[in-house]
Structures are given as C-alpha cells and as structure tokens.
Design an enzyme around this catalytic site. Structure first.
Site, short mmCIF file in Angstrom:
data_model
loop_
_atom_site.label_atom_id
_atom_site.label_comp_id
_atom_site.label_asym_id
_atom_site.label_seq_id
_atom_site.Cartn_x
_atom_site.Cartn_y
_atom_site.Cartn_z
N ARG A 165 0.95 -1.35 0.02
CA ARG A 165 0.01 -0.23 -0.07
C ARG A 165 0.90 1.16 -0.25
NH1 ARG A 165 -2.63 -3.99 -0.54
NH2 ARG A 165 -4.48 -4.71 0.85
N SER A 241 -10.20 0.34 4.12
CA SER A 241 -9.50 -0.18 5.28
C SER A 241 -8.89 1.14 5.74
CB SER A 241 -8.42 -1.23 4.84
OG SER A 241 -8.88 -2.08 4.43
N GLU A 336 -3.71 4.31 6.65
CA GLU A 336 -3.73 3.95 5.18
C GLU A 336 -4.24 5.30 4.16
OE1 GLU A 336 -4.58 0.11 3.47
OE2 GLU A 336 -5.92 1.28 2.18
P1 FAD Z 1 -8.30 9.41 -4.47
O1 FAD Z 1 -8.98 9.37 -3.08
O2 FAD Z 1 -8.78 10.64 -5.15
O3 FAD Z 1 -6.89 9.81 -4.34
C1 FAD Z 1 -6.00 9.29 -3.60
C2 FAD Z 1 -4.52 9.97 -3.65
O4 FAD Z 1 -3.90 9.62 -5.02
C3 FAD Z 1 -4.35 11.09 -3.11
O5 FAD Z 1 -3.00 11.41 -2.58
C4 FAD Z 1 -4.26 11.95 -4.60
O6 FAD Z 1 -3.61 13.19 -4.50
C5 FAD Z 1 -3.58 10.91 -5.45
N1 FAD Z 1 -4.17 10.93 -6.86
C6 FAD Z 1 -5.43 10.62 -7.30
N2 FAD Z 1 -5.22 10.67 -8.75
C7 FAD Z 1 -4.03 10.91 -9.01
C8 FAD Z 1 -3.26 10.98 -10.07
N3 FAD Z 1 -3.85 10.93 -11.43
N4 FAD Z 1 -1.91 11.47 -10.37
C9 FAD Z 1 -1.32 11.27 -8.99
N5 FAD Z 1 -1.56 11.12 -7.88
C10 FAD Z 1 -3.10 11.14 -7.73
N6 FAD Z 1 -7.72 0.25 -1.46
C11 FAD Z 1 -7.02 -0.80 -1.91
O7 FAD Z 1 -5.83 -0.78 -2.01
N7 FAD Z 1 -7.50 -2.18 -1.70
C12 FAD Z 1 -8.80 -2.36 -1.58
O8 FAD Z 1 -9.19 -3.40 -1.78
C13 FAD Z 1 -9.39 -1.11 -1.32
N8 FAD Z 1 -10.96 -1.10 -1.20
C14 FAD Z 1 -11.74 -0.16 -0.96
C15 FAD Z 1 -13.08 -0.25 -0.69
C16 FAD Z 1 -13.68 0.87 -0.37
C17 FAD Z 1 -15.30 0.50 -0.09
C18 FAD Z 1 -13.27 2.09 -0.39
C19 FAD Z 1 -14.16 3.34 -0.03
C20 FAD Z 1 -12.03 2.28 -0.50
C21 FAD Z 1 -10.91 1.00 -1.10
N9 FAD Z 1 -9.63 1.23 -1.00
C22 FAD Z 1 -8.91 0.19 -1.36
C23 FAD Z 1 -8.91 2.39 -1.30
C24 FAD Z 1 -9.16 3.41 -2.55
O9 FAD Z 1 -10.40 3.03 -3.35
C25 FAD Z 1 -7.89 3.28 -3.27
O10 FAD Z 1 -6.71 3.63 -2.76
C26 FAD Z 1 -8.10 3.92 -4.66
O11 FAD Z 1 -7.22 3.59 -5.59
C27 FAD Z 1 -8.26 5.67 -4.51
O12 FAD Z 1 -8.62 6.01 -5.77
P2 FAD Z 1 -9.18 7.50 -5.93
O13 FAD Z 1 -9.24 7.82 -7.48
O14 FAD Z 1 -10.58 7.68 -5.12
O15 FAD Z 1 -8.18 8.23 -5.43
P1 NAP Z 2 -9.99 -11.03 4.99
O1 NAP Z 2 -10.30 -11.93 3.60
O2 NAP Z 2 -11.09 -10.99 5.99
O3 NAP Z 2 -8.70 -11.00 5.44
C1 NAP Z 2 -8.28 -10.27 6.47
C2 NAP Z 2 -6.78 -10.07 6.52
O4 NAP Z 2 -6.08 -11.15 6.34
C3 NAP Z 2 -6.75 -9.25 5.25
O5 NAP Z 2 -6.46 -7.87 5.48
C4 NAP Z 2 -5.58 -9.96 4.29
O6 NAP Z 2 -4.56 -9.00 4.26
C5 NAP Z 2 -5.23 -11.19 5.36
N1 NAP Z 2 -5.07 -12.27 4.66
C6 NAP Z 2 -6.28 -13.06 4.56
N2 NAP Z 2 -6.08 -14.24 3.74
C7 NAP Z 2 -4.54 -14.06 3.48
C8 NAP Z 2 -3.52 -15.06 2.92
N3 NAP Z 2 -4.22 -16.20 2.40
N4 NAP Z 2 -2.39 -14.40 2.48
C9 NAP Z 2 -2.14 -13.33 3.12
N5 NAP Z 2 -2.89 -12.42 3.86
C10 NAP Z 2 -4.13 -12.75 3.97
O7 NAP Z 2 -9.91 -9.32 4.36
P2 NAP Z 2 -11.38 -8.60 3.85
O8 NAP Z 2 -11.52 -7.56 4.76
O9 NAP Z 2 -12.33 -9.38 3.59
O10 NAP Z 2 -10.56 -8.18 2.57
C11 NAP Z 2 -10.48 -8.89 1.44
C12 NAP Z 2 -9.18 -8.25 0.56
O11 NAP Z 2 -9.76 -6.89 0.17
C13 NAP Z 2 -8.08 -7.73 1.25
O12 NAP Z 2 -6.93 -8.37 0.70
C14 NAP Z 2 -8.00 -6.58 1.77
O13 NAP Z 2 -6.75 -6.08 1.61
C15 NAP Z 2 -8.83 -5.90 0.48
N6 NAP Z 2 -9.50 -4.70 1.01
C16 NAP Z 2 -8.72 -3.36 0.95
C17 NAP Z 2 -9.36 -2.22 1.39
C18 NAP Z 2 -8.42 -0.98 1.50
O14 NAP Z 2 -9.10 0.06 1.54
N7 NAP Z 2 -7.26 -1.27 1.39
C19 NAP Z 2 -10.64 -2.28 1.82
C20 NAP Z 2 -11.35 -3.24 1.82
C21 NAP Z 2 -10.82 -4.42 1.25
P3 NAP Z 2 -4.28 -8.17 2.96
O15 NAP Z 2 -5.11 -6.86 3.32
O16 NAP Z 2 -2.91 -7.76 2.81
O17 NAP Z 2 -4.88 -8.66 1.55
#
Ligand code: FAD
Ligand code: NAP
Length: 341
Positions: A165, A241, A336
């Site tokens: 991340r 998250s 995050e």
């Molecule tokens: P923004 O929120 O608009 O911006 C995020 C950052 O990126 C800011 O610093 C902004 O300045 C910068 N930015 C945006 N566009 C550009 C560009 N073109 N060039 C340079 N910088 C830029 N994240 C995960 O990693 N995994 C997940 O599974 C995940 N699940 C999510 C689920 C939900 C319900 C929500 C609400 C969020 C989740 N996220 C997850 C977080 C988020 O969706 C991601 O980080 C996504 O990539 C953000 O995109 P955005 O366009 O909304 O960015």
């Molecule tokens: P989950 O499957 O309940 O798992 C809980 C945590 O355990 C996750 O955060 C995941 O890490 C880790 N995990 C589970 N199985 C794993 C494996 N086999 N090997 C390594 N790590 C493992 O998680 P969840 O909340 O339902 O989310 C599912 C996936 O969506 C996850 O990968 C999570 O990161 C992603 N997610 C991300 C965001 C965000 O905003 N960043 C929001 C929602 C969901 P990791 O997080 O490293 O995968």
C-alpha cells in the site's frame, strides 16, 4: 483553456461524504492542460490537490488552493502477443469499469482487484491490493507529468518504488508527479487465476460448480465477498481499510500468538502481517460510534460516517483505536488513506 471555479462543494467527491468546500476547483480532461495548471498554481503560490474519486482521502472542511479533478479518458490496446497484451488506460477512467472491460475483452489479471472504488490514475499511488494481487503485479509502465521538470515521463515499476500500500507517489513526493495513464500487461490465458485467499477459493469453487475456475468466476466471487463485508460509499461514507495491516517480527508474532491464540496473522517475507481488523475487533471497537463516525459492524478495519461526520471526528476516533491496540498488543497501527491538507 482551463475553467477554474470558486467555492465548489466536494461532498459528492469524497467517499466519506464530508461537507468539504474547495477554494478553487478545475476539471482536467486533456494532458495538454497540465502545463497551464502548474503555471496557474505556481504563479499564485497556491497549494494543489490532485483528485481522482476521493475514496482514499480524508479532507478538512475547507480546502485551500486548487483541487484538480483528473478526468482524462481512454482505453487502448497497445500490443498483442500470443499469450499476453498491453493495454493503456487514462488516469481518469474508473477502476472497476476498467477491470470489467479488460475481462470482457479476454485480458485477464485484474479480476482480484474488482470493485475497488476510484480512478485508474490513483491506483498506483497506494499500489492498490486485494485478495493476493497488487497493482504492481500487472503494471508494465506508467506515464506522469513531472511538475518539477514540467515534462511527461514514463516510469517503470521499479521507478515507482512500490511497497505494501505504498509507492513513490505516496511516501516520498506526494505532489511532484501527476499520473496521466497506466499500461498493464495482462494474460490471455483464462486458466491463470490467483486463489490464495481461502474465502475467495471457497466462493469460486461454489460458483464454478467444481468445474475449472476462470477469471470470470474470480471477478464474480470478489464482487460477492466485498458486497457482503464492505459498506457501499454511496450508502454509508467510508474510505475502505482505515489502517494498514501491521508487520511484526516472527518472535513478536509467536509471543502474541501465545497470549492471543485466535490472533490472525500471515507469514510475509521473513516477518508476519497481522490482520488489523482482528486487533481492532478484539479491543471491542466493532460497531462502536463516537459522534457521527464509528467502526463498521461487519469489518472493524473500516471506519464509517453515518452522516454529519468530519475529519476531526475521524482523527479522534482513529487515535483512540490506535491507542487501545497499542496498549493491548504493543502494536502500532499506521493510517492508510491520506489526510489533506
Ligand atoms: P483519491 O482518493 O482521489 O486520491 C488518493 C491519492 O491519490 C491522493 O493522494 C491523490 O492526490 C492521489 N491521486 C489521485 N489521482 C492521481 C493522479 N492521477 N496522479 C497522481 N496522484 C493522484 N484500496 C486498496 O488498495 N484495496 C482495496 O481493496 C480497497 N478497497 C476499498 C473499498 C472501499 C469501499 C473504499 C471506499 C476504498 C477502498 N480502497 C481500497 C481505497 C481506494 O479506493 C483506493 O486507494 C483507490 O485507488 C483511490 O482512488 P481514488 O481515485 O478515489 O483516489
Ligand atoms: P479478509 O479476507 O477477511 O482477510 C483479513 C486480512 O487477512 C486481510 O487484510 C488480508 O491481508 C489478510 N489475509 C487473508 N488471507 C490471506 C492470505 N491467504 N495471505 C495473506 N494475507 C491474507 O479481508 P477482507 O477485509 O475481507 O478484505 C479482502 C481483501 O480486500 C483484502 O486483500 C483486503 O486488503 C482488501 N481490501 C482492502 C481495502 C483497502 O481499503 N485497502 C478495503 C477493503 C478490502 P491484505 O489486506 O494484505 O490482503
């Protein structure tokens, strides 16, 4: 010519749904507009926020300076080989629609990242990841506008310094590079699937009726699992998250596991990754609210706004959660999403 607007509400442009107002707001839909944007903010000494979908930002009520909303469009097949393709996608394209389109075209590899909100251009910023796949695993290269040299430059995955991340764009120089487009290397082999996560594998087995599991099954399973567990930002405000999963040494993991046998952790490159959601839930936070913000009752890693919340409330709740996790487990949580300003 760019059209700057004053005092624009971003209530629908941040997924927490906070009442935020931008001092100045501009839509950027052509790469050629970038020099004008940078010249505008430089000559007036204004701060600049690059905005995608607003799903990883925690914004204050008033945003000083300029908010540049990236809406560059385009999806293009760049090259095709026997077993793989390169596609180029502009930064303003919605991420989930891009995943859907690539699958429909028969290009596989993004399916584990389905239903992540936001734009293609923001995806490399935190190296989005889910279900065992990260953006860096599919990235060929990306193009940025370097605001320092005022030139368009291609960066390789190594240049981007990706981590968990994390990336160059997030950690080192959040305002230097504006991502304009991203190229992905995707396979044409529909038998290549990543089923490392238990729940994903089990759901895919059910969906496929014990036949061969395809990327389409993975896509469907990921969408299903996410809809069960995560709040839809259009219904309840959140940024996904809130904390990263913390990494601890093997020694610390084993000693914690002795004290808390139910601890959820995964071996990860010589260390252990702990499930932050489990730590928070075990501290009793799941479903708890302070003012308008609280901890989602189906996944404790997600903070939600039930209406009327703001950045101060989130900061205060997050600090209380982090403190109780530190006191209980001796583990420090790291936020995050990005706070701005
Ligand atoms: P923004 O929120 O608009 O911006 C995020 C950052 O990126 C800011 O610093 C902004 O300045 C910068 N930015 C945006 N566009 C550009 C560009 N073109 N060039 C340079 N910088 C830029 N994240 C995960 O990693 N995994 C997940 O599974 C995940 N699940 C999510 C689920 C939900 C319900 C929500 C609400 C969020 C989740 N996220 C997850 C977080 C988020 O969706 C991601 O980080 C996504 O990539 C953000 O995109 P955005 O366009 O909304 O960015
Ligand atoms: P989950 O499957 O309940 O798992 C809980 C945590 O355990 C996750 O955060 C995941 O890490 C880790 N995990 C589970 N199985 C794993 C494996 N086999 N090997 C390594 N790590 C493992 O998680 P969840 O909340 O339902 O989310 C599912 C996936 O969506 C996850 O990968 C999570 O990161 C992603 N997610 C991300 C965001 C965000 O905003 N960043 C929001 C929602 C969901 P990791 O997080 O490293 O995968």
């Amino acid at each position: 010519m760019l059209r700057f607007q004053s005092n624009v509400s971003l209530a629908n442009l941040n997924s927490f749904g906070f009442s935020v107002v931008a001092e100045e707001y501009v839509v950027l839909d052509q790469t050629s507009q970038l020099p004008e944007l940078i010249n505008y903010v430089r000559t007036r000494h204004l701060p600049l926020l690059v905005l995608g979908g607003g799903s990883n930002l925690i914004l204050a009520d008033d945003i000083p300076g300029v908010v540049a909303h990236i809406q560059l469009q385009g999806y293009q097949l760049i090259s095709e080989q026997r077993d793989h393709v390169i596609i180029r996608v502009a930064a303003g394209e919605p991420w989930h629609e891009t995943v859907k389109r690539s699958l429909a075209d028969g290009y596989y590899g993004l399916e584990n990242l389905a239903l992540i909100p936001g734009s293609v251009g923001a995806a490399p910023v935190q190296n989005i990841g889910a279900y065992g796949v990260e953006l860096k695993d599919r990235l060929k290269r990306l193009q940025v506008y370097d605001t320092q040299t005022e030139a368009l430059v291609w960066l390789s995955p190594e240049d981007c310094q990706f981590g968990y991340r994390e990336s160059l764009f997030k950690s080192m120089e959040p305002n230097r590079f504006i991502i304009t487009c991203v190229e992905f290397k995707l396979t044409k082999d529909s038998m290549q699937v990543n089923l490392g996560y238990q729940a994903l594998k089990e759901t895919c087995v059910k969906l496929s009726n014990n036949a061969a599991i395809t990327p389409d099954h993975v896509f469907e399973a990921v969408c299903y699992l996410r809809q069960q567990k995560l709040p839809n930002p259009s219904e309840i405000g959140n940024v996904g998250s809130f904390f990263k999963n913390p990494r601890v040494s093997k020694t610390d993991y084993l000693s914690l596991k002795k004290r808390f046998p139910a601890l959820v952790g995964f071996a990860d490159k010589g260390a252990y990754k702990l499930a932050a959601g489990w730590l928070i839930e075990t501290c009793g936070w799941k479903g708890q609210f302070i003012d308008s913000v609280g901890v989602y009752d189906k996944q404790a890693l997600v903070l939600v706004n039930r209406g009327g919340g703001n950045r101060e409330q989130v900061e205060s709740l997050a600090a209380s959660i982090a403190e109780s996790v530190l006191q209980t487990f001796g583990v420090r949580l790291e936020v995050e999403p990005r706070f701005y300003p």
